[in-house]
Design a protein around this motif. Structure first.
Motif, short mmCIF file in Angstrom:
data_model
loop_
_atom_site.label_atom_id
_atom_site.label_comp_id
_atom_site.label_asym_id
_atom_site.label_seq_id
_atom_site.Cartn_x
_atom_site.Cartn_y
_atom_site.Cartn_z
N ALA A 260 4.88 -6.87 -9.08
CA ALA A 260 3.59 -6.44 -8.53
C ALA A 260 3.30 -7.17 -7.22
O ALA A 260 2.86 -6.56 -6.23
CB ALA A 260 2.48 -6.69 -9.54
N ALA A 261 3.52 -8.49 -7.21
CA ALA A 261 3.26 -9.27 -6.01
C ALA A 261 4.20 -8.86 -4.88
O ALA A 261 3.78 -8.72 -3.71
CB ALA A 261 3.42 -10.76 -6.31
N LEU A 262 5.47 -8.63 -5.21
CA LEU A 262 6.43 -8.20 -4.19
C LEU A 262 6.09 -6.81 -3.65
O LEU A 262 6.17 -6.56 -2.44
CB LEU A 262 7.83 -8.20 -4.79
N SER A 263 5.69 -5.92 -4.55
CA SER A 263 5.31 -4.57 -4.12
C SER A 263 4.09 -4.61 -3.22
O SER A 263 4.03 -3.90 -2.20
CB SER A 263 5.02 -3.70 -5.36
N ALA A 264 3.11 -5.43 -3.57
CA ALA A 264 1.91 -5.55 -2.74
C ALA A 264 2.25 -6.15 -1.38
O ALA A 264 1.74 -5.71 -0.34
CB ALA A 264 0.86 -6.40 -3.45
N ALA A 265 3.13 -7.17 -1.37
CA ALA A 265 3.54 -7.77 -0.10
C ALA A 265 4.29 -6.77 0.77
O ALA A 265 4.10 -6.72 1.99
CB ALA A 265 4.40 -9.00 -0.37
N ALA A 266 5.14 -5.96 0.14
CA ALA A 266 5.87 -4.94 0.89
C ALA A 266 4.93 -3.87 1.44
O ALA A 266 5.20 -3.27 2.48
CB ALA A 266 6.93 -4.29 0.00
N ASP A 267 3.83 -3.64 0.73
CA ASP A 267 2.81 -2.71 1.20
C ASP A 267 2.17 -3.23 2.49
O ASP A 267 1.83 -2.46 3.39
CB ASP A 267 1.72 -2.58 0.12
N LEU A 268 2.04 -4.55 2.60
CA LEU A 268 1.40 -5.17 3.75
C LEU A 268 2.37 -5.38 4.90
O LEU A 268 2.10 -5.03 6.05
CB LEU A 268 0.81 -6.53 3.34
N SER A 269 3.50 -6.00 4.59
CA SER A 269 4.45 -6.41 5.64
C SER A 269 5.85 -6.48 5.04
O SER A 269 6.28 -7.54 4.59
CB SER A 269 4.03 -7.77 6.21
N PRO A 270 6.58 -5.36 5.01
CA PRO A 270 7.89 -5.33 4.35
C PRO A 270 8.86 -6.39 4.84
O PRO A 270 9.66 -6.90 4.07
CB PRO A 270 8.40 -3.92 4.66
N ALA A 271 8.77 -6.74 6.12
CA ALA A 271 9.74 -7.68 6.69
C ALA A 271 9.57 -9.10 6.17
O ALA A 271 10.48 -9.92 6.28
CB ALA A 271 9.63 -7.68 8.22
N THR A 272 8.40 -9.40 5.59
CA THR A 272 8.13 -10.78 5.16
C THR A 272 8.47 -11.03 3.70
O THR A 272 8.43 -12.17 3.25
CB THR A 272 6.65 -11.14 5.38
N VAL A 273 8.80 -9.98 2.93
CA VAL A 273 9.08 -10.20 1.51
C VAL A 273 10.46 -10.81 1.35
O VAL A 273 11.32 -10.67 2.23
CB VAL A 273 8.97 -8.88 0.71
N PRO A 274 10.72 -11.50 0.25
CA PRO A 274 12.03 -12.12 0.04
C PRO A 274 13.17 -11.11 0.15
O PRO A 274 13.03 -9.93 -0.16
CB PRO A 274 11.93 -12.68 -1.38
N ALA A 275 14.33 -11.60 0.57
CA ALA A 275 15.47 -10.74 0.87
C ALA A 275 15.92 -9.93 -0.34
O ALA A 275 16.34 -8.77 -0.20
CB ALA A 275 16.62 -11.58 1.41
N PHE A 276 15.86 -10.54 -1.55
CA PHE A 276 16.36 -9.81 -2.72
C PHE A 276 15.53 -8.56 -2.99
O PHE A 276 16.05 -7.54 -3.44
CB PHE A 276 16.43 -10.71 -3.95
N TYR A 277 14.20 -8.62 -2.71
CA TYR A 277 13.38 -7.43 -2.93
C TYR A 277 13.60 -6.41 -1.83
O TYR A 277 13.57 -5.20 -2.09
CB TYR A 277 11.90 -7.80 -3.03
N ARG A 278 13.86 -6.86 -0.60
CA ARG A 278 14.19 -5.92 0.46
C ARG A 278 15.48 -5.18 0.10
O ARG A 278 15.61 -3.98 0.37
CB ARG A 278 14.34 -6.64 1.80
N TRP A 279 16.43 -5.90 -0.52
CA TRP A 279 17.67 -5.23 -0.96
C TRP A 279 17.35 -4.19 -2.02
O TRP A 279 17.90 -3.09 -2.01
CB TRP A 279 18.65 -6.27 -1.51
N MET A 280 16.48 -4.53 -2.97
CA MET A 280 16.10 -3.58 -4.01
C MET A 280 15.41 -2.34 -3.43
O MET A 280 15.63 -1.22 -3.90
CB MET A 280 15.18 -4.26 -5.03
N MET A 281 14.58 -2.56 -2.41
CA MET A 281 13.90 -1.43 -1.77
C MET A 281 14.90 -0.48 -1.12
O MET A 281 14.73 0.74 -1.16
CB MET A 281 12.91 -1.95 -0.71
#
Length: 416
Positions: free
Chosen positions: A244-265
């Motif tokens: 949930a926290a990662l999804s919300a952060a990606a909603d705000l600023s995708p480039a700032t979320v941890p690399a593993f979640y960017r890979w999942m996206m």
């Protein structure tokens, strides 16, 4: 139509607005989990799964036993869906969800349909074993899981220990969200704040493993009731809250979320391939006997918990992406069949064990797999559909008045 509200932002020069959006893939994922739980229970009751001195019935029995990986999906989805608006408020500076309407929504969503099951189960399946009002009251209040003798007055309710865990989480979530809000700090970088939240949530995973160790001690005996208490399952809730926290952060600023979640996206099919690989490893059961539902030893129990955490993370992560979901994920999880199963998933979860009892009178040796599966699935769909339209849907309509929210499922996101 989604409604849009303007709320105060962390940075007043960049005001944020939020909207509520419906993600049908989340509904489909819930339907998938319900079908998995139903199928593994039918596998157990039909004797396909090994238990005590009985061997598993070939590779199908092994696969059916490890469909238990479906159970964590419920916990992870709950953590993700319920914490996300709190996480968005923490990371974006939007108004925090009001606690009273939140609790009303949870009560209206879970209790009315559950109480119907309790009334039926107590009247027709447990009447001879009831020797006092408390045995009924504790089931009504979802407290049966905390008393060691309650299994003797729980026919048709065995699976609802998970609901007791969910309800405990519902009650604690506002306090947990407030603590995480403080821990996240005041950094202007949502990536920094989400990492702090993830580190804090990792402590819940540790607590879950520690509680698992306790329940596996020889002094606890086999199948201890404490195995079903909420602390053991905190890790799964924490994984959902982390998503949930990662999804919300990606909603705000995708480039700032941890690399593993960017890979999942970017690699949803890779996530599902990883989930499938974890499921295969769980079937092989590197520590323990494949296809057996016997209570594991400590090494087996800890290994199983680790694998289930990984499976839940990989299978749920692709449906938490706030925008730009994979077309395959959308097609797989939001087609009419999956959406229907998701819509009635709560009823499927509630009624399938009771149907096995009504059909056979016992959860053991309840007939051939395909016959029992047809009866259980067909009966569950009928009762779950009736439950949704006659109990759940009318109760959810009260959310507009008591819960201050629309009756339909939706997720709060940043308005683009």
């Amino acid at each position: 139509m989604a409604t849009t509200t303007t709320r105060p932002s962390v940075d007043a020069s960049h005001p944020r607005t939020t909207e509520r959006r419906f993600f049908p893939e989340l509904e489909g994922m819930r339907g998938l989990a319900a079908m998995g739980v139903l199928t593994t229970h039918v596998g157990f009751s039909s004797g396909m799964i090994g238990f005590m001195d009985k061997e598993a019935n070939g590779f199908l029995g092994v696969m059916l036993q490890q469909l238990q990986v479906s159970l964590p999906i419920f916990f992870i989805l709950s953590g993700m869906l319920l914490y996300r608006p709190f996480a968005l408020a923490t990371l974006a500076g939007t108004r925090k969800p009001a606690v009273k309407p939140y609790l009303w929504r949870r009560a209206l969503r879970t209790l009315p349909a559950y109480w119907v099951l309790v009334a039926v189960a107590m009247t027709f399946l447990n009447r001879e074993n009831i020797h006092g009002a408390w045995q009924v009251i504790r089931a009504v209040l979802l407290l049966q899981v905390y008393q060691l003798d309650s299994r003797t007055v729980a026919q048709g309710l065995e699976q609802t220990w998970t609901l007791a865990t969910e309800v405990a989480f519902y009650a604690l979530l506002p306090l947990m969200a407030r603590a995480l809000d403080k821990i996240s700090g005041s950094s202007a970088d949502p990536g920094v704040r989400v990492r702090r939240i993830l580190w804090a949530l990792s402590s819940l995973v540790v607590i879950g493993f520690a509680f698992c160790v306790w329940t596996e001690l020889p002094s606890m005996g086999e199948y201890p009731m404490q195995n079903e208490w909420p602390p053991k399952w905190l890790g799964f809730i924490a994984v959902g809250m982390g998503l949930a926290a990662l999804s919300a952060a990606a909603d705000l600023s995708p480039a700032t979320v941890p690399a593993f979640y960017r890979w999942m996206m970017k690699n949803p099919l890779g996530c599902w391939a990883a989930a499938a690989a974890v499921y295969v490893v769980a079937c092989v059961r590197p520590i323990g006997q494949p296809g057996h539902a016997d209570y594991p030893d400590m090494a087996g129990g800890l290994t199983e918990m680790f694998l289930y955490l990984l499976f839940g993370l990989f299978i749920v992560a692709p449906v938490t992406v706030p925008r730009g979901r994979s077309k395959f994920v959308v097609a797989a999880m939001s087609n009419p069949v999956m959406r229907f199963l998701g819509r009635i998933s709560y009823g499927l979860y509630l009624w399938h064990i009771a149907i096995i009892y009504f059909w056979h009178g016992s959860l053991f040796e309840a007939g051939g797999f395909w016959e029992l599966y047809s009866v259980t699935l067909g009966g569950s769909i009928v009762l779950a559909t009736a439950s949704f339209y006659l109990v759940e849907s009318p109760a959810m309509k009260l959310r507009e008045r008591l819960g201050k929210a629309s009756a339909g499922p939706s997720v709060e996101t940043i308005h683009s």
